[in-house]
Structure formats: structure tokens, C-alpha cells
Write a protein that holds these residues in place. Structure first.
Motif, PDB file in Angstrom:
ATOM      1  N   ILE A   1       0.846  -1.190   0.000  1.00  0.00           N
ATOM      2  CA  ILE A   1       0.000   0.000   0.000  1.00  0.00           C
ATOM      3  C   ILE A   1       0.886   1.247   0.000  1.00  0.00           C
ATOM      4  CG2 ILE A   1      -1.776   1.256   1.289  1.00  0.00           C
ATOM      5  CD1 ILE A   1      -2.681  -1.435   0.076  1.00  0.00           C
ATOM      6  N   ASN A   2       1.953   1.184   0.764  1.00  0.00           N
ATOM      7  CA  ASN A   2       2.982   2.220   0.793  1.00  0.00           C
ATOM      8  C   ASN A   2       4.278   1.519   1.194  1.00  0.00           C
ATOM      9  OD1 ASN A   2       3.246   2.237   3.721  1.00  0.00           O
ATOM     10  ND2 ASN A   2       1.310   3.355   3.788  1.00  0.00           N
ATOM     11  N   PRO A   3       5.394   2.211   1.310  1.00  0.00           N
ATOM     12  CA  PRO A   3       6.654   1.526   1.623  1.00  0.00           C
ATOM     13  C   PRO A   3       6.671   0.773   2.951  1.00  0.00           C
ATOM     14  CG  PRO A   3       7.110   3.714   0.780  1.00  0.00           C
ATOM     15  CD  PRO A   3       5.626   3.615   0.968  1.00  0.00           C
ATOM     16  N   PHE A   4       5.698   1.048   3.836  1.00  0.00           N
ATOM     17  CA  PHE A   4       5.713   0.432   5.166  1.00  0.00           C
ATOM     18  C   PHE A   4       4.499  -0.427   5.467  1.00  0.00           C
ATOM     19  CE2 PHE A   4       7.937   4.512   5.245  1.00  0.00           C
ATOM     20  CZ  PHE A   4       9.225   4.067   5.514  1.00  0.00           C
ATOM     21  N   THR A   5       3.581  -0.584   4.523  1.00  0.00           N
ATOM     22  CA  THR A   5       2.330  -1.296   4.793  1.00  0.00           C
ATOM     23  C   THR A   5       1.959  -2.200   3.622  1.00  0.00           C
ATOM     24  OG1 THR A   5       1.562   0.652   6.005  1.00  0.00           O
ATOM     25  CG2 THR A   5      -0.095  -0.982   5.457  1.00  0.00           C
TER      26      THR A   5
END
Length: 78
Positions: free
Chosen positions: A50-54
Motif C-alpha cells: 500500500i505504501n513503503p511500510f504497509t
């Protein structure tokens, strides 16, 4: 929704059909085996960024996987 994996309340359940068929041929110096497999997965669940951390689980359409496996065993001295 804690950590790097986010939940998805809209997931549909996965269902799958799987079959394998094979044959084993014995001979004086070992054996040969060949098998065919097929998998049909409906509403396959994969994890996407979803994003770089999720990451989050989402459904795909039908997924078909199939293949052939071959193996040989050699025993020249018994």
C-alpha cells in the motif's frame, strides 16, 4: 491494522480445486516418475504494498496453475 499488515474487511473467501496424476516406471537400474498437477483458485488472496511500510491482502480473479514434474532415480549397483 497493527504493524506492517493492514486488514481488509472486503475479502472474499478463497476456494480451490486441485488434482495430481502421475505414474512411476520401474526398470532394472532405477525408476522414472512423471506427474501432472493442476490448481484452480477462485478469489485468490495476495498481499500487495500500500505504501513503503504497509501491505494489505486483496482478492484476485481466478488463478490457474499447472505443470509437469519429472524425476529419475538411478541405482546401477544393487
Amino acid at each position: 491494522n497493527e504493524g506492517i499488515i493492514r486488514g481488509n474487511p472486503n475479502l472474499r473467501p478463497e476456494s480451490a480445486l486441485n488434482f495430481d496424476i502421475g505414474a512411476n516406471f520401474l526398470h532394472k537400474y532405477g525408476s522414472h516418475e512423471v506427474s501432472f498437477f493442476y490448481n484452480r483458485i477462485n478469489n485468490s488472496i495476495i498481499y500487495v504494498p500500500i505504501n513503503p511500510f504497509t501491505i494489505a491482502p486483496v482478492n484476485t480473479d481466478r488463478v490457474n496453475t499447472y505443470g509437469l514434474e519429472v524425476s529419475t532415480t538411478v541405482t546401477p549397483w544393487q
